[in-house]
Enzyme design. Structure first.
Site, mmCIF file in Angstrom:
data_model
loop_
_atom_site.group_PDB
_atom_site.id
_atom_site.type_symbol
_atom_site.label_atom_id
_atom_site.label_comp_id
_atom_site.label_asym_id
_atom_site.label_seq_id
_atom_site.Cartn_x
_atom_site.Cartn_y
_atom_site.Cartn_z
ATOM 1 N N SER A 214 0.844 -1.193 0.000
ATOM 2 C CA SER A 214 0.000 0.000 0.000
ATOM 3 C C SER A 214 0.880 1.244 0.000
ATOM 4 O O SER A 214 1.984 1.248 0.557
ATOM 5 C CB SER A 214 -0.890 -0.041 1.248
ATOM 6 N N CYS B 209 -15.987 1.196 22.748
ATOM 7 C CA CYS B 209 -16.703 2.483 22.816
ATOM 8 C C CYS B 209 -16.177 3.454 21.764
ATOM 9 O O CYS B 209 -16.863 4.368 21.369
ATOM 10 C CB CYS B 209 -16.571 3.084 24.203
#
Lengths: 122, 381
Positions: free
Chosen positions: B199, B324
């Site tokens: 990448s 969260c």
């Protein structure tokens, strides 16, 4: 901004943290949904059938800390019969709204207040 | 909020100004289609050819073995789905700590009737070679193992894995080398892999550009069809400016890799030493083989999302596998595969550095972390 100014104020400088020596009741609640381990220990003192003071300890994310702080301020002066009716939405309103991923936080803080208010009415 | 410290280079890295300079002619004036026969098209085709040769040289491949893609996610999807879908059925093996761009396609293939097994890892996140050996059978059609685990920086014994896979079978091996390529020389022949993902962004190149190396002669089912780009293996107009930038970033990486490695090692040592000043902080998977510049740690009993929110307010950017903080809403599958309990995973913070990271950024982060930990510990029970 992701969170409201009220949310950030309650998270960064939370009100009413700690044990309450003169508490009339102490209760623990924890989140039971998937992937979250937030828990609250809530202390409350009653004056003339109303919530006189609420303090808490919390292990959780920013949302649950902010929600506990807001809940602890919201609760003071509430008659017990009103405190047992508190919903997550009431806490969310105090925080200027919360994103969906913090809904569990306001729901847990409201559950903590309802749980201890219910115990105090018995 | 003005950013004061950045530790999230695996999520997003800045474009090297020298790469931007190389890209500029292709962002401004060279807009020809490489398939067109006119002069502007020929200019685009020439730039594409030169870039392909550079990227191939970067990993010791032949130019025809390079398929340009939109980045790591597409390359991984193409490898996993494309190499399985040329078969009617069969088994796929992938390590349990692969990125979701491997694991989600694996799940999709299972729904389409292929079978899949996750190769278990040890407590440090390294593939258990004995388990891999037992899982390979005559129905296995592909094995996929990333060289470096993104969350912890742990380096997989990729040569030993390749030896094991190739020893008794002809099973193709895919390796996501996106992170490894920024610090380790990559040669697909020496590694003995059949497909390899690289990448651009982590090398200082533009985002949303990458490549899949596919060994000559290996059949693949394209994910995108309809036009003849990339020799029919990946249809769609090439991101020419991005590819030119990617190619230039590979050249810079070759010439600067050793100095970048040395710099990252120095920064990593400093970060680790300063983190150890925080009471109760534990470095996750702290092996000598951990890649410098990628560090995962935890403070048990504290929710990492709360720490990251304090960081955010101070202009300090890091990340976590915390549920969260995650839009996925689940604890890190990498830490869970290593045997972490959900609560331990939700306490974990990830720091990824660049050779451009400054010591002062680390110092500022440590100051904020120290204060946040003290505050959060006074609240907990």
């Amino acid at each position: 901004m992701l969170y409201s100014p009220q949310y950030m104020r309650h998270f960064q400088t939370p009100a009413n943290i700690g044990d309450l020596e003169e508490a009339d009741a102490v209760e623990d609640v924890h989140y039971t949904g998937q992937g979250c381990f937030d828990r609250i220990r809530i202390f409350a003192k009653v004056d003339d059938g109303k919530i006189g003071k609420v303090t808490y300890r919390v292990r959780g994310c920013s949302g649950t800390i902010a929600a506990c702080s807001a809940m602890s301020e919201l609760a003071v002066g509430l008659p017990l019969e009103q405190a047992v009716q508190i919903q997550g939405e009431d806490v969310a309103t105090e925080l200027g709204g919360v994103p969906d991923r913090k809904r569990h936080s306001v729901d847990l803080a409201a559950e903590a207040l309802r749980t201890i208010a219910l115990k105090l009415t018995k | 909020m003005i950013m004061s410290a950045y530790f999230d280079y695996l999520s997003g890295s800045p474009l090297d100004p020298r790469v931007l300079e190389a890209m500029m002619p292709f962002l401004k004036g060279v807009y020809g289609n490489s398939l067109s026969s006119h002069a502007l098209g020929r200019e685009a085709a020439k730039a594409l050819k030169v870039s392909r040769e550079k990227v191939a040289a970067f990993i010791g491949a032949s130019p025809d073995e390079i398929i340009f893609t939109s980045g790591e996610v597409e390359s991984n999807n193409l490898a996993v789905k494309g190499l399985l879908m040329v078969h009617e059925n069969g088994q796929l093996l992938a390590s349990a700590v692969e990125p979701l761009s491997i694991l989600r396609p694996v799940e999709a293939l299972e729904k389409w009737g292929f079978s899949a097994s996750l190769i278990p890892v040890d407590a440090n996140g390294q593939v258990r070679l004995s388990a891999l050996e037992k899982l390979i059978n005559r129905y296995t059609k592909l094995a996929s193992v990333s060289w470096v685990v993104a969350e912890t920086g742990i380096v997989q014994p990729i040569e030993a894995i390749a030896d094991l896979v190739k020893e008794s079978t002809s099973v193709p091996l895919h390796c996501d080398a996106s992170l490894a390529a920024r610090l380790f020389p990559v040669n697909v022949r020496d590694l003995n892999v059949d497909a390899l993902t690289i990448s651009s962004e982590i090398l200082g190149g533009p985002s949303s550009v990458g490549a899949l190396y596919l060994r000559d002669g290996l059949r693949i089912q394209p994910l995108l069809e309809g036009s003849p780009q990339e020799m029919g293996r990946r249809s769609g107009r090439e991101n020419l400016a991005g590819i030119v930038g990617f190619a230039h970033s590979t050249e810079l990486t070759i010439s600067e890799r050793q100095s970048r490695f040395n710099k990252l090692k120095q920064l990593d040592g400093y970060l680790k030493a300063r983190l150890k000043e925080i009471p109760d902080l534990i470095i996750n998977a702290d092996l000598p083989s951990r890649t410098p510049g990628i560090l995962s740690c935890r403070i048990e009993g504290l929710e990492s999302e709360a720490l990251l929110t304090h960081f955010d307010q101070a202009g300090i950017y890091a990340s976590s596998g915390s549920p969260c903080a995650s839009m996925i809403g689940k604890p890190s599958h990498v830490l869970k595969a290593m045997g972490f309990a959900d609560q331990q995973a939700s306490s974990s913070l990830n720091f990824s550095l660049s050779w451009e990271t400054k010591i002062s950024e680390i110092d500022e982060m440590i100051d904020t972390l120290s204060q946040s930990v003290i505050q959060l510990k006074t609240m907990t029970f």
